[in-house]
Design a protein around this motif. Structure first.
Motif, PDB file in Angstrom:
ATOM      1  N   LEU A  44       1.056  -1.269   0.113  1.00  0.00           N
ATOM      2  CA  LEU A  44      -0.146  -0.077  -0.128  1.00  0.00           C
ATOM      3  C   LEU A  44       0.787   1.201   0.071  1.00  0.00           C
ATOM      4  CD1 LEU A  44      -2.831   1.129   0.041  1.00  0.00           C
ATOM      5  CD2 LEU A  44      -2.708   1.101   2.459  1.00  0.00           C
ATOM      6  N   ALA A  45       1.925   1.445   0.873  1.00  0.00           N
ATOM      7  CA  ALA A  45       2.867   2.364   0.911  1.00  0.00           C
ATOM      8  C   ALA A  45       3.577   2.659  -0.345  1.00  0.00           C
ATOM      9  CB  ALA A  45       3.876   2.141   2.000  1.00  0.00           C
ATOM     10  N   ASP A  46       3.948   1.546  -1.261  1.00  0.00           N
ATOM     11  CA  ASP A  46       4.712   1.524  -2.384  1.00  0.00           C
ATOM     12  C   ASP A  46       3.939   2.267  -3.450  1.00  0.00           C
ATOM     13  OD1 ASP A  46       7.021   0.500  -1.177  1.00  0.00           O
ATOM     14  OD2 ASP A  46       6.477  -1.602  -2.068  1.00  0.00           O
ATOM     15  N   ALA A  47       2.315   1.847  -3.117  1.00  0.00           N
ATOM     16  CA  ALA A  47       1.578   2.416  -4.302  1.00  0.00           C
ATOM     17  C   ALA A  47       1.043   3.637  -4.185  1.00  0.00           C
ATOM     18  CB  ALA A  47       0.485   1.291  -4.469  1.00  0.00           C
ATOM     19  N   GLU A  48       0.654   4.149  -2.936  1.00  0.00           N
ATOM     20  CA  GLU A  48       0.088   5.337  -2.683  1.00  0.00           C
ATOM     21  C   GLU A  48       0.736   6.068  -1.645  1.00  0.00           C
ATOM     22  OE1 GLU A  48      -4.183   4.694  -1.805  1.00  0.00           O
ATOM     23  OE2 GLU A  48      -4.006   2.687  -2.860  1.00  0.00           O
ATOM     24  N   GLY A  49       1.727   5.785  -1.222  1.00  0.00           N
ATOM     25  CA  GLY A  49       2.576   6.643  -0.249  1.00  0.00           C
ATOM     26  C   GLY A  49       2.216   6.242   1.117  1.00  0.00           C
ATOM     27  N   ILE A  50       2.911   6.838   2.130  1.00  0.00           N
ATOM     28  CA  ILE A  50       2.936   6.421   3.694  1.00  0.00           C
ATOM     29  C   ILE A  50       1.606   6.944   4.144  1.00  0.00           C
ATOM     30  CG2 ILE A  50       4.313   8.116   4.452  1.00  0.00           C
ATOM     31  CD1 ILE A  50       4.396   4.214   5.656  1.00  0.00           C
ATOM     32  N   GLY A  51       1.128   8.137   3.567  1.00  0.00           N
ATOM     33  CA  GLY A  51      -0.059   8.742   4.194  1.00  0.00           C
ATOM     34  C   GLY A  51      -1.284   7.823   3.931  1.00  0.00           C
ATOM     35  N   TRP A 121       9.099   5.931   0.845  1.00  0.00           N
ATOM     36  CA  TRP A 121       8.251   6.396   1.981  1.00  0.00           C
ATOM     37  C   TRP A 121       9.347   6.021   3.249  1.00  0.00           C
ATOM     38  CZ3 TRP A 121       7.772   1.986   4.984  1.00  0.00           C
ATOM     39  CH2 TRP A 121       7.722   0.858   4.115  1.00  0.00           C
ATOM     40  N   ILE A 122       9.948   5.255   3.303  1.00  0.00           N
ATOM     41  CA  ILE A 122      10.908   4.986   4.424  1.00  0.00           C
ATOM     42  C   ILE A 122      11.400   6.336   5.197  1.00  0.00           C
ATOM     43  CG2 ILE A 122      13.086   3.897   5.352  1.00  0.00           C
ATOM     44  CD1 ILE A 122      12.415   1.611   3.437  1.00  0.00           C
ATOM     45  N   LEU A 123      11.754   7.129   3.932  1.00  0.00           N
ATOM     46  CA  LEU A 123      12.378   8.310   4.259  1.00  0.00           C
ATOM     47  C   LEU A 123      11.495   9.584   5.220  1.00  0.00           C
ATOM     48  CD1 LEU A 123      14.367   8.924   0.974  1.00  0.00           C
ATOM     49  CD2 LEU A 123      15.276   8.408   3.120  1.00  0.00           C
ATOM     50  N   SER A 124      10.133   9.126   5.267  1.00  0.00           N
ATOM     51  CA  SER A 124       9.158   9.881   5.821  1.00  0.00           C
ATOM     52  C   SER A 124       9.007   9.417   7.139  1.00  0.00           C
ATOM     53  CB  SER A 124       8.074   9.977   5.082  1.00  0.00           C
ATOM     54  OG  SER A 124       8.232  10.417   3.797  1.00  0.00           O
ATOM     55  N   LEU A 125       9.572   8.353   7.506  1.00  0.00           N
ATOM     56  CA  LEU A 125       9.271   7.980   9.021  1.00  0.00           C
ATOM     57  C   LEU A 125      10.161   8.580   9.840  1.00  0.00           C
ATOM     58  CD1 LEU A 125       9.235   3.800   8.014  1.00  0.00           C
ATOM     59  CD2 LEU A 125       7.134   5.522   8.446  1.00  0.00           C
ATOM     60  N   PRO A 126       9.620   8.944  10.734  1.00  0.00           N
ATOM     61  CA  PRO A 126      10.683   9.766  11.794  1.00  0.00           C
ATOM     62  C   PRO A 126      11.794   8.883  12.560  1.00  0.00           C
ATOM     63  CG  PRO A 126       8.578   9.033  12.939  1.00  0.00           C
ATOM     64  CD  PRO A 126       8.416   8.944  11.614  1.00  0.00           C
ATOM     65  N   ILE A 127      12.897   9.380  12.925  1.00  0.00           N
ATOM     66  CA  ILE A 127      14.119   8.671  13.445  1.00  0.00           C
ATOM     67  C   ILE A 127      13.806   9.103  14.888  1.00  0.00           C
ATOM     68  CG2 ILE A 127      16.310   8.422  13.811  1.00  0.00           C
ATOM     69  CD1 ILE A 127      16.877   9.463  10.944  1.00  0.00           C
ATOM     70  N   THR A 128      13.596   7.864  15.845  1.00  0.00           N
ATOM     71  CA  THR A 128      13.369   8.011  17.164  1.00  0.00           C
ATOM     72  C   THR A 128      14.497   7.291  17.766  1.00  0.00           C
ATOM     73  OG1 THR A 128      11.764   6.055  17.050  1.00  0.00           O
ATOM     74  CG2 THR A 128      11.171   8.124  16.817  1.00  0.00           C
ATOM     75  N   VAL A 174      17.647  12.569  -1.513  1.00  0.00           N
ATOM     76  CA  VAL A 174      17.648  13.680  -2.697  1.00  0.00           C
ATOM     77  C   VAL A 174      17.176  12.804  -3.924  1.00  0.00           C
ATOM     78  CG1 VAL A 174      19.113  14.953  -4.268  1.00  0.00           C
ATOM     79  CG2 VAL A 174      19.445  14.923  -1.568  1.00  0.00           C
ATOM     80  N   TYR A 175      17.704  11.634  -4.327  1.00  0.00           N
ATOM     81  CA  TYR A 175      17.354  11.202  -5.290  1.00  0.00           C
ATOM     82  C   TYR A 175      15.874  10.628  -5.566  1.00  0.00           C
ATOM     83  CZ  TYR A 175      21.943  10.453  -7.313  1.00  0.00           C
ATOM     84  OH  TYR A 175      23.291  10.621  -7.625  1.00  0.00           O
ATOM     85  N   ALA A 176      15.371  10.266  -4.495  1.00  0.00           N
ATOM     86  CA  ALA A 176      13.995   9.848  -4.504  1.00  0.00           C
ATOM     87  C   ALA A 176      12.852  11.279  -4.727  1.00  0.00           C
ATOM     88  CB  ALA A 176      13.495   9.357  -3.001  1.00  0.00           C
ATOM     89  N   GLY A 177      13.465  12.416  -4.130  1.00  0.00           N
ATOM     90  CA  GLY A 177      12.772  13.637  -4.430  1.00  0.00           C
ATOM     91  C   GLY A 177      12.675  14.113  -5.808  1.00  0.00           C
ATOM     92  N   TYR A 178      14.196  13.923  -6.336  1.00  0.00           N
ATOM     93  CA  TYR A 178      14.115  14.122  -7.802  1.00  0.00           C
ATOM     94  C   TYR A 178      13.241  13.281  -8.659  1.00  0.00           C
ATOM     95  CZ  TYR A 178      17.875  17.771  -7.836  1.00  0.00           C
ATOM     96  OH  TYR A 178      18.265  18.793  -7.838  1.00  0.00           O
ATOM     97  N   ASP A 179      13.191  11.914  -8.220  1.00  0.00           N
ATOM     98  CA  ASP A 179      12.348  10.963  -9.109  1.00  0.00           C
ATOM     99  C   ASP A 179      10.967  11.414  -8.952  1.00  0.00           C
ATOM    100  OD1 ASP A 179      14.524   9.365  -9.616  1.00  0.00           O
ATOM    101  OD2 ASP A 179      14.140   7.645  -8.335  1.00  0.00           O
ATOM    102  N   ALA A 180      10.509  11.812  -7.675  1.00  0.00           N
ATOM    103  CA  ALA A 180       9.119  12.216  -7.431  1.00  0.00           C
ATOM    104  C   ALA A 180       8.669  13.388  -8.367  1.00  0.00           C
ATOM    105  CB  ALA A 180       8.976  12.493  -6.064  1.00  0.00           C
TER     106      ALA A 180
END
Length: 307
Positions: A44-51, A121-128, A174-180
């Motif tokens: 689901l996250a791969d297809a539509e994003g973590i949101g 979407w992994i990059l959107s997860l907070p680092i705790t 950075v690369y994921a952002g450019y891809d998006a």
């Protein structure tokens, strides 16, 4: 050690990740499992994003009610941790075939960047904190193995591994952002870079930004050189220089093979487990070699069909 840390209880998410949490006594059998829930959430996250990921959305994807999921995964935060570990996966054993510790770390670096491009979407997860999960631990283990034998104390070894993983995460971001952006604009990655170059040419004035303008005029934003490659190489140069200064320091001793267990453990069960692991890793290396060969044959067949 503080008294409250002596017998610290594993959070359920970590216990689930390591497969040591109790399974629910009730609920749908066979059709439902923690693994299926996590796989569906990653898809689901791969297809539509973590949101798009929620307990209700994952349940709907599996054809169950949200309450059915809660019997297996009790909180969304637990699900996110399990998703991260699933999507991260484990490193291939290709790094073991590389010559030298720098080349081994380079293989691990490139594989980590690839993970972020497959699952941005992994990059959107907070680092705790450090994700104390099996797959994340396997990446640390692989990094430590890559530099095993260098005259570095354990703290420095961890620092080297974190420097590489941190650079990989930054490049992935950075690369994921450019891809998006490329997908959103319907452009290729090269066209996005060219567009960026043109924007700088329009707004950067030589009087106010003389050095930046010189860089723009030289085509700095469309240059083939990879700044992340430069950053990683300079980081490893620094590690190499540090290692050279410590050449007379004996590296920490670690168990490298089953024959090196005489003063570590004599239990037959432990020796059998180590032997089984080594055999399994050998099987994996052979399987990966066969897979690479099959892919080469497939690519050759495609080229011949097109030609």
């Amino acid at each position: 050690m503080p008294e409250d840390l002596e017998d610290i209880e594993l959070p359920r998410s970590i216990a689930l990740a390591w497969g040591i949490a109790a399974n629910p006594q009730r609920g749908p059998k066979r059709e439902m499992s923690v693994e299926r829930i996590v796989e569906a959430a990653v898809e689901l996250a791969d297809a539509e994003g973590i949101g798009a990921v929620s307990m209700a959305a994952v349940a709907k994807r599996l054809g169950f009610t949200p309450m059915s999921l809660y019997r297996y995964v009790t909180a969304k935060d637990d699900l996110l941790l399990l998703m991260q570990d699933e999507a991260t996966g484990v490193p291939t054993l290709a790094y073991r075939d590389a010559e030298g510790w720098r080349a081994k770390l380079d293989v691990l670096f490139r594989e980590q960047v690839a993970i972020y491009l497959r699952h941005p979407w992994i990059l959107s997860l907070p680092i705790t904190g450090s994700p104390v999960t099996p797959n994340s631990s396997r990446w640390i283990e692989a990094g430590l193995e890559a530099i095993n034998g260098l005259p570095l104390d354990l703290t420095d070894q961890l620092a080297v591994v974190l420097a590489v993983t941190g650079t990989a995460r930054w490049q992935g971001m950075v690369y994921a952002g450019y891809d998006a952006t490329a997908r959103e604009l319907g452009l290729t990655s090269d066209e996005v870079a060219t567009r960026e170059q043109r924007l700088y040419e329009r707004v950067v004035d030589a009087d106010d930004y003389p050095l930046l303008r010189a860089l723009v005029d030289a085509g700095g934003f469309v240059a083939e050189a990879d700044p992340f490659r430069f950053g990683l190489d300079r980081t490893l140069d620094g590690v190499e220089a540090f290692v050279t200064d410590r050449a007379d320091v004996a590296p920490p001793r670690v168990v490298e093979s089953i024959d090196d267990l005489s003063d570590v453990a004599d239990e037959k069960k432990y020796r059998a487990a180590v032997k089984a692991r080594l055999a399994a890793e050998k099987d994996v290396r052979q399987a990966e070699k066969a897979l690479r060969q099959a892919r080469r044959l497939e690519e050759q067949a495609i080229r011949e069909a097109r030609g």
